[in-house]
Scaffold this motif. Structure first.
Motif, PDB file in Angstrom:
ATOM      1  N   PRO A  83       7.652 -10.107   4.660  1.00 48.58           N
ATOM      2  CA  PRO A  83       6.822 -10.558   5.778  1.00 48.58           C
ATOM      3  C   PRO A  83       7.633 -11.027   6.978  1.00 48.58           C
ATOM      4  O   PRO A  83       7.282 -10.720   8.126  1.00 48.58           O
ATOM      5  N   SER A  84       8.700 -11.759   6.738  1.00 52.89           N
ATOM      6  CA  SER A  84       9.486 -12.287   7.862  1.00 52.89           C
ATOM      7  C   SER A  84      10.157 -11.170   8.643  1.00 52.89           C
ATOM      8  O   SER A  84      10.220 -11.201   9.881  1.00 52.89           O
ATOM      9  N   ARG A  85      10.640 -10.151   7.960  1.00 53.48           N
ATOM     10  CA  ARG A  85      11.314  -9.043   8.624  1.00 53.48           C
ATOM     11  C   ARG A  85      10.308  -8.191   9.409  1.00 53.48           C
ATOM     12  O   ARG A  85      10.607  -7.706  10.499  1.00 53.48           O
ATOM     13  N   PRO A  94       2.899 -11.825  10.111  1.00 55.02           N
ATOM     14  CA  PRO A  94       2.759 -10.796   9.062  1.00 55.02           C
ATOM     15  C   PRO A  94       1.355 -10.688   8.488  1.00 55.02           C
ATOM     16  O   PRO A  94       0.947  -9.611   8.055  1.00 55.02           O
ATOM     17  N   ALA A  95       0.592 -11.786   8.493  1.00 58.18           N
ATOM     18  CA  ALA A  95      -0.787 -11.697   7.996  1.00 58.18           C
ATOM     19  C   ALA A  95      -1.623 -10.789   8.883  1.00 58.18           C
ATOM     20  O   ALA A  95      -2.527 -10.099   8.403  1.00 58.18           O
ATOM     21  N   GLY A 101       1.354 -11.084   0.864  1.00 59.37           N
ATOM     22  CA  GLY A 101       2.167 -11.333  -0.311  1.00 59.37           C
ATOM     23  C   GLY A 101       3.586 -10.923   0.006  1.00 59.37           C
ATOM     24  O   GLY A 101       4.065 -11.070   1.121  1.00 59.37           O
ATOM     25  N   HIS A 102       4.246 -10.366  -0.967  1.00 63.40           N
ATOM     26  CA  HIS A 102       5.628  -9.945  -0.767  1.00 63.40           C
ATOM     27  C   HIS A 102       5.669  -8.430  -0.591  1.00 63.40           C
ATOM     28  O   HIS A 102       6.297  -7.710  -1.336  1.00 63.40           O
ATOM     29  N   GLY A 103       4.905  -7.959   0.383  1.00 59.18           N
ATOM     30  CA  GLY A 103       4.965  -6.537   0.622  1.00 59.18           C
ATOM     31  C   GLY A 103       3.665  -5.905   1.010  1.00 59.18           C
ATOM     32  O   GLY A 103       3.266  -5.958   2.158  1.00 59.18           O
ATOM     33  N   GLY A 104       2.984  -5.301   0.044  1.00 60.96           N
ATOM     34  CA  GLY A 104       1.896  -4.380   0.308  1.00 60.96           C
ATOM     35  C   GLY A 104       0.880  -4.805   1.353  1.00 60.96           C
ATOM     36  O   GLY A 104       0.538  -5.981   1.468  1.00 60.96           O
ATOM     37  N   LEU A 105       0.382  -3.855   2.095  1.00 62.28           N
ATOM     38  CA  LEU A 105      -0.569  -4.110   3.163  1.00 62.28           C
ATOM     39  C   LEU A 105      -1.972  -4.308   2.592  1.00 62.28           C
ATOM     40  O   LEU A 105      -2.526  -3.395   1.975  1.00 62.28           O
ATOM     41  N   ARG A 106      -2.518  -5.515   2.806  1.00 60.13           N
ATOM     42  CA  ARG A 106      -3.851  -5.843   2.296  1.00 60.13           C
ATOM     43  C   ARG A 106      -3.987  -5.439   0.823  1.00 60.13           C
ATOM     44  O   ARG A 106      -4.970  -4.859   0.403  1.00 60.13           O
ATOM     45  N   PHE A 114       5.729  -1.729   4.214  1.00 62.10           N
ATOM     46  CA  PHE A 114       5.243  -3.014   4.687  1.00 62.10           C
ATOM     47  C   PHE A 114       5.012  -3.025   6.201  1.00 62.10           C
ATOM     48  O   PHE A 114       4.276  -3.853   6.712  1.00 62.10           O
ATOM     49  N   LEU A 115       5.677  -2.167   6.906  1.00 59.45           N
ATOM     50  CA  LEU A 115       5.586  -2.127   8.365  1.00 59.45           C
ATOM     51  C   LEU A 115       5.176  -0.710   8.751  1.00 59.45           C
ATOM     52  O   LEU A 115       6.004   0.200   8.772  1.00 59.45           O
ATOM     53  N   VAL A 116       3.905  -0.512   9.032  1.00 59.75           N
ATOM     54  CA  VAL A 116       3.407   0.840   9.250  1.00 59.75           C
ATOM     55  C   VAL A 116       4.005   1.451  10.510  1.00 59.75           C
ATOM     56  O   VAL A 116       4.427   0.750  11.433  1.00 59.75           O
TER      57      VAL A 116
END
Length: 490
Positions: A83-85, A94-95, A101-106, A114-116
């Protein structure tokens, strides 16, 4: 002075003013824009440096850089790395990206992209405006070929694996005990020419120095994104360094892990080599250097301590989300100054745009949560417009067993507004109850006194604000997304 002379002086002032503006624009357009070196440590806690209060670790190089920079005392990030990255690269909380969480989107599954690719990253903004861009080290916000560093704006990518950490910090930088997909994902590429005994942290610094050497003769400004794997697990360091700290450990101290202390020293050595190269290669006068950490230090299993802050990595207490941030902007920041204003990792994207004069993408800029903090770089006593900071961490299935009934690290949300911070702790099917905690960080920086029952009006205000923000970012509620997933866990 007669009217003719007054008119003539006014004309000359206007002429030279226009000429200066044109000249400045021309200089900015012909390669005199500042270079950016962004150094990101992994899991480096607020108290993990000598200059921030470590009672064991020795970090003379980073300490010297901090003394030569503007130091932010209240710099915030997310409690885990992905999330921070993603926030740094997108300028968004990131929300808002769907990372709860620690990765997956929704998703509660974790992992994946994690970053589309729709996000126009800070690297893309700089690259598209004429910067050379290079990413070295950990990525962990997307997969190679889809949303890896090359797809997200970097011309060069060096030593970036597909995982959260290296298989090993020692050559050949893979976990020899494992085979298959996990071993392949954690293996660090591009360093086959190194030798047995070489430490990954040193090698990343060497790659950065080599990149800086190549930029000496370039007519383009550059953006070097040096994201270390250190000091994330596995906690591995050279034996001589570990032995050194075994002799220095104070059994009554807060930080008592000699192997971690040695890994911190590896990080300091490598950062020192990069900073030295910037000076020796004649780049220091036109190179902005940012040093940051992705989340708080890991306190479980005795890795480190973030004292005097509470808790650590994955927690929304201060020890999990408050980290070191130092920025050196030649000619702008003044050595030895500190700033008490609260800032966040997603502020760095719009700040870099302002520092470099890059416009970026209007659509991305309009949707950012981050704000330009260059006024603080110019005047650390300045204030940003009033705003609240928000965090949302539902968790993920893969790590759920470690916090399903842990009151310190369980799923939660938080809001900071002024001196007040509220933490909403979510229930789990395995023992955690729903409750609210309220702290006054000015009076109680360690978050030891829950003021929720004493300050019902302030509690209600922050509850409303947090709920309104969650509605605004259109994220599924905890009861809709996370709790049902946790109920299925045995």
């Amino acid at each position: 002075m007669n009217r003719f002379t007054q008119t003539r002086h006014a004309f000359l002032a206007l002429f030279f003013g226009v000429a200066l503006t044109i000249s400045s624009t021309a200089v900015m357009a012909t390669g005199d824009r500042p270079n950016i070196v962004f150094i990101l440590a992994d899991d480096l806690g607020y108290s993990d440096l000598g200059c921030t209060g470590s009672d064991l670790y020795q970090t003379p190089n980073i300490d010297a850089f901090a003394s030569d920079s503007l130091r932010f005392e209240r710099a915030y990030t997310s409690p885990t790395c992905s999330p921070s990255r993603a926030a740094i690269m997108s300028g968004k909380n990131p929300a808002r990206l769907g990372i709860v969480g620690h990765g997956g989107l929704r998703s509660m599954e974790g992992g994946g992209d994690f970053l589309v690719s729709d996000e126009y990253t800070v690297a893309e903004a700089l690259r598209d405006s004429g910067y050379s861009t290079c990413h070295i080290g950990k990525w962990h916000v997307g997969t190679k070929g889809v949303t890896g560093p090359r797809e997200q704006g970097f011309d060069e990518v060096i030593a970036s694996n597909e995982f959260c950490c290296p298989g090993s910090y020692f050559y050949p930088f893979r976990d020899k005990r494992k085979t298959g997909k996990a071993a392949a994902r954690s293996a660090v590429p591009d360093l086959d020419d190194r030798n047995p005994g070489d430490h990954l942290t040193k090698c990343l610094g060497e790659e950065a120095v080599d990149y800086l050497e190549r930029q000496k003769t370039s007519d383009k400004p550059f953006f070097l994104n040096l994201w270390y794997y250190a000091v994330h697990t596995p906690i591995e360091a050279q034996r001589d360094k570990v032995a050194k700290y075994k002799q220095l450990v104070d059994p009554n101290g807060h930080q008592r892990n000699p192997s971690y202390a040695a890994l911190v020293e590896h990080l300091d050595d490598s950062v020192g080599s990069v900073l030295k190269a910037i000076d020796e290669k004649g780049l220091s006068d036109n190179t902005i250097v940012i040093f940051f950490s992705d989340n708080g230090g890991e306190i479980r299993k005795g890795v480190t301590s973030n004292f005097p802050l509470r808790s650590g990595k994955t927690s929304l207490y201060e020890g999990g989300v408050r980290v070191p941030l130092f920025i050196r902007w030649p000619g702008i920041t003044q050595a030895g100054q500190t700033c008490q204003e609260a800032v966040a990792g997603h502020d760095l994207y719009p700040t870099i745009l302002r520092m470099t004069g890059v416009k970026g993408h209007a659509g991305q800029n309009a949707k950012m949560d981050g704000v330009d903090i260059t006024q603080l770089l110019r005047d650390p006593s300045a204030s940003l417009p009033s705003r609240a900071m928000h965090w949302l961490r539902y968790g993920e299935l893969v790590h759920y067993p470690t916090y399903k009934n842990d009151r310190e690290f369980g799923p939660c949300a938080a809001i900071r507004k002024g001196d007040w911070k509220m933490v909403e702790r979510y229930p789990t099917p395995h023992g955690l109850e729903h409750r609210f905690e309220l702290f006054n960080l000015q009076e109680d920086p360690y978050e030891a006194q829950n003021r929720a029952s004493e300050e019902p009006a302030k509690l209600a205000e922050l509850q409303r604000d947090l709920a309104a923000w969650q509605t605004e970012i259109e994220i599924p509620t905890y009861d809709e997304l996370a709790y049902p997933a946790f109920e299925k866990m045995k």
